[in-house]
Design an enzyme around this catalytic site. Structure first.
Site, PDB file in Angstrom:
ATOM      1  N   LYS A 130     -81.304  46.216 -30.443  1.00 34.03           N
ATOM      2  CA  LYS A 130     -80.223  47.205 -30.598  1.00 34.03           C
ATOM      3  C   LYS A 130     -79.314  46.837 -31.768  1.00 34.03           C
ATOM      4  O   LYS A 130     -79.001  47.669 -32.617  1.00 34.03           O
ATOM      5  CB  LYS A 130     -79.400  47.272 -29.303  1.00 34.03           C
ATOM      6  CG  LYS A 130     -78.086  48.022 -29.450  1.00 34.03           C
ATOM      7  CD  LYS A 130     -77.319  48.121 -28.157  1.00 34.03           C
ATOM      8  CE  LYS A 130     -76.443  46.939 -27.825  1.00 34.03           C
ATOM      9  NZ  LYS A 130     -75.190  46.839 -28.592  1.00 34.03           N
ATOM     10  N   ASN A 131     -78.887  45.572 -31.801  1.00 32.91           N
ATOM     11  CA  ASN A 131     -77.868  45.202 -32.788  1.00 32.91           C
ATOM     12  C   ASN A 131     -78.417  45.000 -34.195  1.00 32.91           C
ATOM     13  O   ASN A 131     -77.663  44.722 -35.120  1.00 32.91           O
ATOM     14  CB  ASN A 131     -77.090  43.966 -32.309  1.00 32.91           C
ATOM     15  CG  ASN A 131     -76.196  44.329 -31.131  1.00 32.91           C
ATOM     16  OD1 ASN A 131     -75.981  45.513 -30.849  1.00 32.91           O
ATOM     17  ND2 ASN A 131     -75.682  43.338 -30.439  1.00 32.91           N
ATOM     18  N   CYS A 190     -61.863  47.875 -25.989  1.00 34.39           N
ATOM     19  CA  CYS A 190     -62.975  48.180 -25.086  1.00 34.39           C
ATOM     20  C   CYS A 190     -62.957  47.184 -23.940  1.00 34.39           C
ATOM     21  O   CYS A 190     -62.099  46.308 -23.878  1.00 34.39           O
ATOM     22  CB  CYS A 190     -64.308  48.207 -25.823  1.00 34.39           C
ATOM     23  SG  CYS A 190     -65.019  46.610 -26.086  1.00 34.39           S
ATOM     24  N   ARG A 206     -60.995  43.865 -29.929  1.00 36.31           N
ATOM     25  CA  ARG A 206     -61.990  44.153 -30.958  1.00 36.31           C
ATOM     26  C   ARG A 206     -61.455  44.978 -32.147  1.00 36.31           C
ATOM     27  O   ARG A 206     -61.940  46.093 -32.411  1.00 36.31           O
ATOM     28  CB  ARG A 206     -63.216  44.831 -30.326  1.00 36.31           C
ATOM     29  CG  ARG A 206     -63.820  44.004 -29.221  1.00 36.31           C
ATOM     30  CD  ARG A 206     -65.067  44.611 -28.669  1.00 36.31           C
ATOM     31  NE  ARG A 206     -66.199  44.468 -29.555  1.00 36.31           N
ATOM     32  CZ  ARG A 206     -67.382  44.994 -29.322  1.00 36.31           C
ATOM     33  NH1 ARG A 206     -67.581  45.694 -28.220  1.00 36.31           N
ATOM     34  NH2 ARG A 206     -68.384  44.830 -30.160  1.00 36.31           N
ATOM     35  N   ASP A 219     -73.430  37.569 -25.710  1.00 36.25           N
ATOM     36  CA  ASP A 219     -74.132  38.679 -25.057  1.00 36.25           C
ATOM     37  C   ASP A 219     -75.047  38.213 -23.921  1.00 36.25           C
ATOM     38  O   ASP A 219     -75.672  39.044 -23.249  1.00 36.25           O
ATOM     39  CB  ASP A 219     -74.934  39.491 -26.084  1.00 36.25           C
ATOM     40  CG  ASP A 219     -74.019  40.263 -27.025  1.00 36.25           C
ATOM     41  OD1 ASP A 219     -72.829  40.421 -26.698  1.00 36.25           O
ATOM     42  OD2 ASP A 219     -74.486  40.690 -28.090  1.00 36.25           O
ATOM     43  N   ARG A 274     -77.328  52.001 -22.543  1.00 32.99           N
ATOM     44  CA  ARG A 274     -76.929  51.893 -23.953  1.00 32.99           C
ATOM     45  C   ARG A 274     -77.742  50.813 -24.657  1.00 32.99           C
ATOM     46  O   ARG A 274     -77.955  50.897 -25.859  1.00 32.99           O
ATOM     47  CB  ARG A 274     -75.448  51.525 -24.048  1.00 32.99           C
ATOM     48  CG  ARG A 274     -74.525  52.619 -23.593  1.00 32.99           C
ATOM     49  CD  ARG A 274     -73.104  52.222 -23.836  1.00 32.99           C
ATOM     50  NE  ARG A 274     -72.980  51.695 -25.204  1.00 32.99           N
ATOM     51  CZ  ARG A 274     -72.005  50.906 -25.626  1.00 32.99           C
ATOM     52  NH1 ARG A 274     -71.046  50.555 -24.805  1.00 32.99           N
ATOM     53  NH2 ARG A 274     -71.962  50.489 -26.869  1.00 32.99           N
TER      54      ARG A 274
HETATM   55  N1  EPU Z   1     -62.732  40.457 -34.886  1.00 32.59           N
HETATM   56  C1  EPU Z   1     -61.483  40.603 -35.442  1.00 32.59           C
HETATM   57  N2  EPU Z   1     -61.343  41.451 -36.512  1.00 32.59           N
HETATM   58  C2  EPU Z   1     -62.386  42.146 -37.037  1.00 32.59           C
HETATM   59  C3  EPU Z   1     -63.658  41.979 -36.466  1.00 32.59           C
HETATM   60  C4  EPU Z   1     -63.808  41.127 -35.382  1.00 32.59           C
HETATM   61  O1  EPU Z   1     -60.520  39.994 -34.982  1.00 32.59           O
HETATM   62  O2  EPU Z   1     -62.185  42.888 -38.000  1.00 32.59           O
HETATM   63  C5  EPU Z   1     -62.913  39.550 -33.721  1.00 32.59           C
HETATM   64  C6  EPU Z   1     -63.360  40.301 -32.470  1.00 32.59           C
HETATM   65  O3  EPU Z   1     -62.271  40.878 -31.780  1.00 32.59           O
HETATM   66  C7  EPU Z   1     -64.053  39.223 -31.684  1.00 32.59           C
HETATM   67  C8  EPU Z   1     -64.675  38.359 -32.787  1.00 32.59           C
HETATM   68  O4  EPU Z   1     -63.973  38.674 -33.987  1.00 32.59           O
HETATM   69  O5  EPU Z   1     -63.113  38.471 -30.962  1.00 32.59           O
HETATM   70  C9  EPU Z   1     -66.152  38.567 -33.000  1.00 32.59           C
HETATM   71  O6  EPU Z   1     -66.432  39.941 -33.071  1.00 32.59           O
HETATM   72  P1  EPU Z   1     -67.583  40.566 -33.981  1.00 32.59           P
HETATM   73  O7  EPU Z   1     -66.957  41.388 -35.038  1.00 32.59           O
HETATM   74  O8  EPU Z   1     -68.525  39.497 -34.404  1.00 32.59           O
HETATM   75  O9  EPU Z   1     -68.292  41.512 -32.932  1.00 32.59           O
HETATM   76  P2  EPU Z   1     -68.917  42.924 -33.275  1.00 32.59           P
HETATM   77  O10 EPU Z   1     -69.471  42.879 -34.639  1.00 32.59           O
HETATM   78  O11 EPU Z   1     -67.954  43.995 -32.936  1.00 32.59           O
HETATM   79  C10 EPU Z   1     -71.346  42.394 -32.502  1.00 32.59           C
HETATM   80  C11 EPU Z   1     -72.304  42.948 -31.495  1.00 32.59           C
HETATM   81  C12 EPU Z   1     -71.795  42.615 -30.098  1.00 32.59           C
HETATM   82  C13 EPU Z   1     -71.730  41.091 -29.973  1.00 32.59           C
HETATM   83  C14 EPU Z   1     -70.821  40.536 -31.063  1.00 32.59           C
HETATM   84  C15 EPU Z   1     -70.772  39.017 -31.075  1.00 32.59           C
HETATM   85  C16 EPU Z   1     -73.200  44.874 -32.631  1.00 32.59           C
HETATM   86  C17 EPU Z   1     -73.324  46.336 -32.732  1.00 32.59           C
HETATM   87  N3  EPU Z   1     -72.395  44.387 -31.682  1.00 32.59           N
HETATM   88  O12 EPU Z   1     -70.093  42.996 -32.224  1.00 32.59           O
HETATM   89  O13 EPU Z   1     -72.768  43.130 -29.183  1.00 32.59           O
HETATM   90  O14 EPU Z   1     -71.208  40.748 -28.713  1.00 32.59           O
HETATM   91  O15 EPU Z   1     -71.279  40.969 -32.359  1.00 32.59           O
HETATM   92  O16 EPU Z   1     -72.030  38.488 -31.219  1.00 32.59           O
HETATM   93  O17 EPU Z   1     -73.845  44.139 -33.387  1.00 32.59           O
HETATM   94  C18 EPU Z   1     -73.509  43.911 -27.118  1.00 32.59           C
HETATM   95  O18 EPU Z   1     -74.624  44.115 -27.651  1.00 32.59           O
HETATM   96  O19 EPU Z   1     -73.342  43.974 -25.865  1.00 32.59           O
HETATM   97  C19 EPU Z   1     -72.372  43.578 -27.946  1.00 32.59           C
HETATM   98  C20 EPU Z   1     -71.111  43.667 -27.526  1.00 32.59           C
END
Ligand code: EPU
Length: 419
Positions: free
Chosen positions: A22-23, A117, A122, A306, A398
């Site tokens: 998915k990711n 969320c 996030r 995850d 999802r």
């Molecule tokens: N963060 C910030 N500012 C930003 C971006 C992130 O503070 O601009 C913080 C977030 O709040 C969090 C941390 O940085 O505390 C890491 O978040 P990240 O941005 O890495 O997460 P994401 O990109 O939103 C992806 C996956 C998630 C997975 C996380 C961590 C996708 C579509 N989603 O989310 O997948 O948990 O990386 O590995 O790639 C899932 O599949 O169930 C899922 C939630």
């Protein structure tokens, strides 16, 4: 809303095929917007989040044809709208992944802010700050990110913290920028590398993806390519845990075992015998009760957040006491409240969950609160005595392709109760 009914206590046995990740699929679908000719994607998982992304791309004008076996042909040349509306972003925050490609290719994007969320605040501040450094003008009004840029310009970006979709968004914006972009403190996740591999196949110049420093040399245009999506390491891990929690013997096929290193080490600590081939992993826990493990989540190559909820389920029936520390998201423990309703003994203090394993969980009606929380409840239901009914399983749809069919293939007594 559909529910899942599981009658637990059956040790799972057999083999299953793992779907595309998915990711990796979500950013790659967004990246097709960058192309000047059609793209053919294979091993696309049949998931609600993928459907939402298809809807989003179609709403922008892209033409998408779904072939047998979930091969997707995407023609982005008809794109005329550059908007990700609230109605779609609120159901899937990964919609924010269109921000970078739209800005890089069309010079404009209006993307709804995702908001909080179930697993934490996030924010997307790092995505926005990075795009500004690349020369975009960005305002946030009426709940939308409005981004404009005549021509993005390469620059050196150092991300304050590791962000997966942030790294992906910036990489997608930078591939058509003028000059060189360097992303420091980039995410190392295999899905980031898969996106980079896809972009390179379309003609992008990217080096260092999969390491902390990514170098991108902007090019004038990108062209369509066929591409096969990476296997889903989280789906693979979840099914291996299903084998472990039921004292079974499960083989997952069509996976990349090296992407599961941290997870396999923890499963071994839990007492599982693990064997790997070039594209399969075998877990044998036959007849044994797992031992509780301690773990702390971290960005890749650390233990993935995850799979944290799924290990909480395992610890809840394991022998001994296990401590799980969640360092990536601030409130990703909602599953523990539902696990407690099934008899788990879990105490939460701040970002730490301490489980004292009980001999047996008992089936109960429970509610899914997010994708991975749902997976942990499914695992708990498989191990529990009696029947568990999980509500709000739209969360699980999802991110897990045909979960009840795959588990039934392993011998689980599980069925979907449509309403
Ligand atoms: N963060 C910030 N500012 C930003 C971006 C992130 O503070 O601009 C913080 C977030 O709040 C969090 C941390 O940085 O505390 C890491 O978040 P990240 O941005 O890495 O997460 P994401 O990109 O939103 C992806 C996956 C998630 C997975 C996380 C961590 C996708 C579509 N989603 O989310 O997948 O948990 O990386 O590995 O790639 C899932 O599949 O169930 C899922 C939630």
């Amino acid at each position: 809303m559909d529910r899942l009914e599981i009658t637990g206590g059956v040790p799972l046995e057999g083999e299953i095929l793992i779907s595309g990740a998915k990711n990796a699929a979500l950013p790659i679908l967004a990246a097709t917007l960058l192309s000047e000719s059609p793209v053919l994607l294979e091993n696309v998982p049949s998931l609600n989040d993928v459907m939402t992304t298809i809807k989003l791309l179609r709403s922008m004008g892209a033409e998408i044809t779904l072939h047998d076996g979930w091969k997707l042909e995407i023609d982005p040349r008809t794109t005329t709208e550059y908007v990700a509306p609230y109605e779609l972003v609120k159901t899937m925050r990964a919609s924010v992944l269109v921000l970078g490609p739209l800005l890089g290719r069309y010079g404009r994007a209006d993307v709804s802010l995702p908001g909080g969320c179930a697993i934490g605040a996030r924010p997307v501040n790092l995505h926005v700050a990075g795009l500004k450094s690349l020369g975009a003008e960005i305002s946030i009004e009426g709940g939308y990110i409005h981004a404009r840029a005549e021509q993005l310009r390469g620059t050196r970006l150092t991300l304050d913290s590791v962000t997966v979709t942030g790294t992906e968004n910036l990489m997608m914006a930078a591939v058509l920028a003028k000059g060189e972009t360097v992303i420091e403190n980039a995410a190392l996740e295999p899905e980031v590398l898969d996106l980079a591999t896809f972009l390179v196949q379309m003609g992008a110049k990217i080096e260092g993806a999969g390491t902390g420093t990514i170098h991108i040399q902007g090019v004038d245009n990108l062209q369509g390519t066929p591409y096969t999506i990476l296997p889903d390491r989280i789906e693979a891990g979840t099914h291996l845990l299903a084998g472990a929690i039921t004292g079974g013997h499960v083989r997952v096929k069509q996976v990349r075992p090296s992407n599961l290193d941290a997870v396999l080490r923890k499963l071994e600590q839990a007492g599982a015998r693990i064997e790997c081939g070039s594209n399969w992993v075998d877990l044998d826990m036959a007849g044994e009760r797992p031992r509780a493990v301690n773990l702390s989540t971290a960005p890749y190559p650390g233990f993935p957040t995850d799979l944290q909820a799924q290990f909480c389920a395992l610890n809840s029936i394991a022998s001994g006491t296990g401590k799980i520390v969640e360092t990536v998201f601030e409130s990703r423990f909602q599953h523990t409240l539902e696990l407690q309703r099934m008899g788990a003994n879990i105490g939460i203090r701040g970002n730490t969950a301490v489980s004292k394993g009980v001999d047996r969980l008992k089936g109960a009606p429970v509610m899914a609160t997010d994708l991975r929380a749902s997976a942990s409840l499914v695992l708990a239901g498989l191990a529990a005595a009696g029947t568990t009914v999980i509500e709000r399983i739209y969360h699980i749809d999802r991110g897990y392709e045909c979960i009840e069919e795959k588990l039934a293939q392993l011998g689980a007594r599980i069925r979907r109760l449509p309403i």
